[in-house]
Scaffold this active site. Structure first.
Site, mmCIF file in Angstrom:
data_model
loop_
_atom_site.group_PDB
_atom_site.id
_atom_site.type_symbol
_atom_site.label_atom_id
_atom_site.label_comp_id
_atom_site.label_asym_id
_atom_site.label_seq_id
_atom_site.Cartn_x
_atom_site.Cartn_y
_atom_site.Cartn_z
ATOM 1 N N TYR A 101 42.400 12.703 8.407
ATOM 2 C CA TYR A 101 42.495 13.266 10.285
ATOM 3 C C TYR A 101 41.087 13.872 10.269
ATOM 4 O O TYR A 101 41.351 14.540 10.128
ATOM 5 C CB TYR A 101 43.091 12.948 10.693
ATOM 6 C CG TYR A 101 43.034 13.219 12.701
ATOM 7 C CD1 TYR A 101 43.152 12.042 13.195
ATOM 8 C CD2 TYR A 101 42.378 14.372 13.154
ATOM 9 C CE1 TYR A 101 42.533 12.508 15.217
ATOM 10 C CE2 TYR A 101 41.804 14.477 14.439
ATOM 11 C CZ TYR A 101 41.564 13.934 15.134
ATOM 12 O OH TYR A 101 41.909 13.602 16.801
ATOM 13 N N GLU A 189 36.024 10.517 16.451
ATOM 14 C CA GLU A 189 37.014 10.440 15.326
ATOM 15 C C GLU A 189 37.642 9.381 14.707
ATOM 16 O O GLU A 189 36.896 8.384 14.569
ATOM 17 C CB GLU A 189 38.763 10.300 16.294
ATOM 18 C CG GLU A 189 39.952 10.224 16.171
ATOM 19 C CD GLU A 189 41.134 10.397 17.342
ATOM 20 O OE1 GLU A 189 42.051 10.986 17.726
ATOM 21 O OE2 GLU A 189 41.615 9.371 16.799
#
Ligand code: GDP
Ligand code: MN
Length: 378
Positions: A101, A189
């Site tokens: 992530y 993101e």
């Protein structure tokens, strides 16, 4: 403003990031044709402004064009977290060795962009934050200098052991920061950032939120807006120039000024009620704005009472009163309305409203108590 994955990926590509190709389909036929041009296994991905598409069945691997068609058929029209899927992205499938992530968002507390990275990618970062916060590495960027090279390496180091992979990831992280900054994003993101078995780093998912206050600088990003994919009330509020945030309560609030709107919501809570929305009609008594506000508030089935709280300064209370009367003449409203007006020309305003059959108040405490009472009794 939210944008779709395929649009965010285009922004990432322009920043030089390694993103697999992809094309958007709105019909199963198109999805099949796109899959055929790529050959091999593809992924069919729902394009909605929401994460967790994988878990909801909105991300499917297809090993043949026929299978891609079948997945598109199932995914198009599907609802994910209340949003209907109108488009799918068809993209060649990647072999995944690891999922990480990488995200950057404007941290209001730190008043600066803040990175969060984790080797535990592919899952909700909120979940990792709750269950295993040590698995997240954070870094706040000093906007005067931007993200420095050693900081990008320090973040990448939390994700991988292999120096060749760390080097690629550090580059992606630096590019993500550039994309975030130049797009005026409040959030950008990559989840997951993958490594392939060959040791390549790639961004196979992308999520970007553009700060609404940056849009005037970015007409090319404003053009990415998909009004079909956002809630109707948000579109209507934006077009009418209202600041509107939907909430879960039953007291519909219509207020002039953001500060007064927040104070009104606080008072609703104080008296045991629950606001259905934040709505600031601004410093205007334009009946068009009041009509739009009432349309938005009454479209919410949770709303049991509508509370107006108006402070007349430059805005004249009698203008607002006329706006309310005019608006309620144009749209048929079954929900009870209580109104508080005070300030410039309030006597005239109260006369107009009482003549039209409304309960009008000058005390904020009284009107909020009345609204909460009506909501509870309804
Ligand atoms: P999200 O669920 O909305 O975050 O959608 P993602 O794009 O992140 O996809 C969810 C999951 O599907 C990923 O974490 C992967 O495990 C899987 N996935 C997505 N694309 C690919 C791909 O190209 N190849 C493989 N093998 N899995 C994929
Ligand atoms: Mn994802």
């Amino acid at each position: 403003m939210n944008i779709h994955e395929y649009q965010a990926k285009e922004i990432f590509r322009q920043a030089g990031m390694p993103v697999p190709p992809g094309e958007v389909a709105t019909t199963p036929d198109e999805a099949e044709a796109i899959a055929r041009t790529y050959g091999g296994t593809v992924v069919v991905k729902a394009q909605v402004h929401s994460g967790g598409r994988g878990k909801a069945g909105g991300v499917k691997l297809a090993s043949t064009p026929e299978e891609a068609r079948a997945h598109a058929e199932a995914i198009l029209g599907m609802e994910i977290r209340g949003l209907t899927v109108n488009r799918v992205l068809v993209t060649p499938a990647e072999d995944i060795a690891s999922e990480a992530y990488v995200g950057v968002l404007m941290d209001r507390k730190a008043q600066a962009p803040t990175f969060m990275v984790s080797a535990e990618g592919g899952v909700d970062i909120e979940e990792v934050a709750a269950t295993n916060p040590d698995a997240i590495r954070k870094l706040t960027v000093d906007p005067r200098y931007g993200l420095l090279p050693h900081q990008a390496y320090w973040l990448a180091n939390a994700l991988y052991d292999d120096p060749a992979i760390i080097k690629q990831a550090a580059r992606v992280i630096a590019q993500l920061y550039d994309a975030f900054r130049s797009a005026g994003a409040s959030m950008a993101e990559i989840n997951p950032l993958i490594t392939t078995p060959e040791g390549e780093v790639k961004a196979i998912d992308a999520k970007v939120t553009i700060d609404d206050n940056e849009l005037f600088r970015h007409p090319e990003l404003e053009a990415l807006r998909d009004t079909d994919a956002e809630p109707w009330a948000e579109t209507r509020a934006r077009e009418a120039g209202l600041s509107f945030v939907k909430l879960d309560g039953d007291v519909g609030c219509c207020v002039n000024g953001a500060g007064l709107a927040m104070a009104t919501m606080d008072l609703v809570k104080y008296y045991g009620g629950d606001p259905a929305n934040f709505l600031d009609i601004g410093g205007s008594s334009n009946p068009e704005k009041v009509v739009a506000a009432l349309e938005i508030i009454t479209a919410d089935p949770n709303v049991k009472v509508i509370l107006f709280n108006i402070f007349g300064g430059i805005t004249r209370c009698d203008d607002v009163a006329n706006g309310i009367v005019e608006a309620t003449r144009r749209i048929d409203i079954k929900t009870p309305i209580v109104i508080r007006l005070t300030g410039t020309n309030e006597e005239e305003a109260l006369r107009i409203l009482e003549e039209a059959g409304f309960s009008a108040f000058t005390s904020m405490d009284e009107v909020v108590q009345k609204a909460v009472e009506l909501a509870a009794g309804a």
